[in-house]
Write an enzyme that holds these catalytic residues in place. Structure first.
Site, short mmCIF file in Angstrom:
data_model
loop_
_atom_site.label_atom_id
_atom_site.label_comp_id
_atom_site.label_asym_id
_atom_site.label_seq_id
_atom_site.Cartn_x
_atom_site.Cartn_y
_atom_site.Cartn_z
N TYR A 146 15.51 29.87 10.48
CA TYR A 146 14.27 30.52 10.91
C TYR A 146 14.17 30.55 12.43
O TYR A 146 14.54 29.59 13.11
CB TYR A 146 13.06 29.75 10.37
N LYS A 179 0.84 -1.20 0.00
CA LYS A 179 0.00 0.00 0.00
C LYS A 179 0.87 1.25 0.00
O LYS A 179 2.09 1.17 0.26
CB LYS A 179 -0.92 -0.03 1.22
N ARG A 225 -10.22 -0.58 14.90
CA ARG A 225 -10.02 0.26 13.72
C ARG A 225 -10.98 -0.34 12.69
O ARG A 225 -12.18 -0.29 12.89
CB ARG A 225 -8.55 0.21 13.31
N MET A 244 11.70 24.19 4.29
CA MET A 244 10.98 23.42 3.27
C MET A 244 11.93 22.66 2.34
O MET A 244 11.72 21.48 2.05
CB MET A 244 10.07 24.33 2.45
C1 LIG Z 1 -0.35 -1.85 6.83
C2 LIG Z 1 -0.93 -3.15 7.23
C3 LIG Z 1 -0.13 -4.30 7.27
C4 LIG Z 1 1.37 -4.26 7.12
O1 LIG Z 1 1.92 -3.80 8.32
P1 LIG Z 1 3.51 -3.71 8.55
O2 LIG Z 1 3.63 -3.32 9.97
O3 LIG Z 1 4.00 -2.68 7.60
O4 LIG Z 1 4.06 -5.04 8.26
C5 LIG Z 1 -0.76 -5.52 7.49
N1 LIG Z 1 -2.10 -5.59 7.71
C6 LIG Z 1 -2.88 -4.50 7.73
C7 LIG Z 1 -4.32 -4.63 8.00
C8 LIG Z 1 -2.33 -3.25 7.51
O5 LIG Z 1 -3.10 -2.15 7.54
#
Ligand SMILES: *Cc1c(COP(=O)(O)O)cnc(C)c1O
Length: 370
Positions: free
Chosen positions: A257, A36, A135, A310
């Site tokens: 800054y 992802k 979640r 930036m």
């Molecule tokens: C992002 C995610 C993973 C992968 O998690 P990592 O800690 O990067 O290995 C696996 N399962 C779900 C549901 C996730 O959201």
């Protein structure tokens, strides 16, 4: 190297080797790959085919758009879309792309089943159960509602039942075992299907967390989030940034800054061509993190001073034995300066460092030695 601000080197061979190592570690469970967010910022277009070539057959993405892209890059693999169906309009594209939605709500399950039934075919789907993360996922109440609807699963082919751990980075946390038990209880109320609970950290908790499929993301990219010891993976990214200018700063002068840093001695300050727009957290600005922030130039540590801006960051090279010059390279990430170190210095996690690595750097994909 070109005229860009820096070079991000991504070792596809190391990603492949990491996947093979984790595959062996979890066998006979299957090792999937979570790709992802553009493969955690490293480039799905390069990473997915590399993992496919290493033997990975199952990919997880978050969104439908990512799923459509993954399908093209891995034509024969299974692609799971973790965020499921936003609404019923997602069903057509999901079917067309031949991706598997991970269903987390009663509404998704009943809707998808209704459309499948109308099509006269059985459609593959995964179910996400909430075992305590609160979640995404079907609750215990949702699961009992579903088990009282005997035909709901008839038009669905449940190819995976999964859940996600809240505290897998801490092997001493009792929530891990509690979630595992909750997962097992919830699964009993559903059609028998292959199961998946562990991501990168979960798979380090031991074989009883592996079930049929593990879902690492971060560890494939060299991440070391597990608190119970090293994950057997190699670093994947290095980031080299150009020195744009080296300036002499007199005692009492300030840098950057809000003038947060004042020279206590005659100082030499190198200005580097990367800032928060390139993914260097502004929280790296001296002194806010759990560890000192530094880069490495010609093998020596150069501490960050003043604010990260930036497009620029400043480092102190006063006591360097070798003179630092305009055009030199500062290593922001390398095997001995990890994403975890940078994350600790910036009061964040390595995941955030990875996924935010800038799009302005030249990207150099290498096959490594694996
Ligand atoms: C992002 C995610 C993973 C992968 O998690 P990592 O800690 O990067 O290995 C696996 N399962 C779900 C549901 C996730 O959201």
């Amino acid at each position: 190297m070109t005229v860009g601000p820096g070079v991000l080197t991504i070792d596809l061979g190391a990603i492949q080797a990491n996947w093979r190592t984790l595959s062996k570690l979890v066998a006979p469970a299957e090792c999937a790959a979570v790709v992802k967010a553009d493969a955690y910022g490293l480039g799905a277009e390069q990473v997915i085919p590399a993992l496919g070539a290493a033997g990975c057959r199952t990919f997880f993405v978050a969104t439908l758009a990512e799923g459509i892209q993954a399908r093209q890059l891995a034509p024969s693999a299974r692609v799971f879309v973790l965020n499921g169906l936003i609404d019923d309009t997602a069903i057509g594209p999901v079917r067309q792309a031949d991706v598997i939605p991970v269903l987390s709500t009663l509404a998704e399950v009943t809707s998808y089943a209704r459309f499948a039934r109308a099509s006269g075919r059985r459609w593959p789907a995964a179910l996400h159960l909430d075992s305590g993360l609160n979640r995404l996922g079907l609750s215990a109440r949702d699961v009992s509602t579903l088990s009282a609807m005997p035909d709901v699963f008839e038009p669905l082919d449940i190819v995976l039942v999964m859940s996600h751990l809240a505290s897998a980075d801490d092997p001493a946390d009792r929530k891990n075992a509690a979630q595992r038990s909750a997962f097992d209880v919830l699964r009993c109320g559903l059609p028998a299907a292959p199961a998946s609970l562990a991501a990168s950290d979960g798979l380090m908790l031991g074989a009883h967390f592996h079930y049929d499929v593990v879902r690492p993301g971060y560890a494939l990219y060299g991440g070391q989030a597990f608190g119970g010891g090293p994950t057997p993976v190699a670093p994947v990214v290095t980031l080299a940034v150009r020195v744009l200018q080296v300036r002499e700063v007199a005692v009492g002068e300030t840098v950057g800054y809000s003038a947060t840093w004042t020279a206590q001695r005659p100082s030499r300050i190198a200005v580097l061509a990367a800032g928060y727009a390139d993914g260097l957290p502004r929280t790296l600005s001296a002194g806010t993190g759990r560890e000192a922030s530094f880069v490495r130039i010609k093998g020596h540590r150069a501490p960050l001073i003043g604010r990260v801006s930036m497009d620029l960051v400043t480092v102190d090279v006063t006591s360097f034995p070798d003179r630092v010059e305009r055009g030199d390279l500062a290593m922001v990430l390398e095997p001995h300066l990890s994403i975890e170190q940078l994350a600790r210095a910036g009061d964040t996690i390595g995941y955030e460092i990875l996924t935010r690595l800038g799009r302005r750097f030249e990207r150099n994909y290498v096959e490594g030695t694996a």
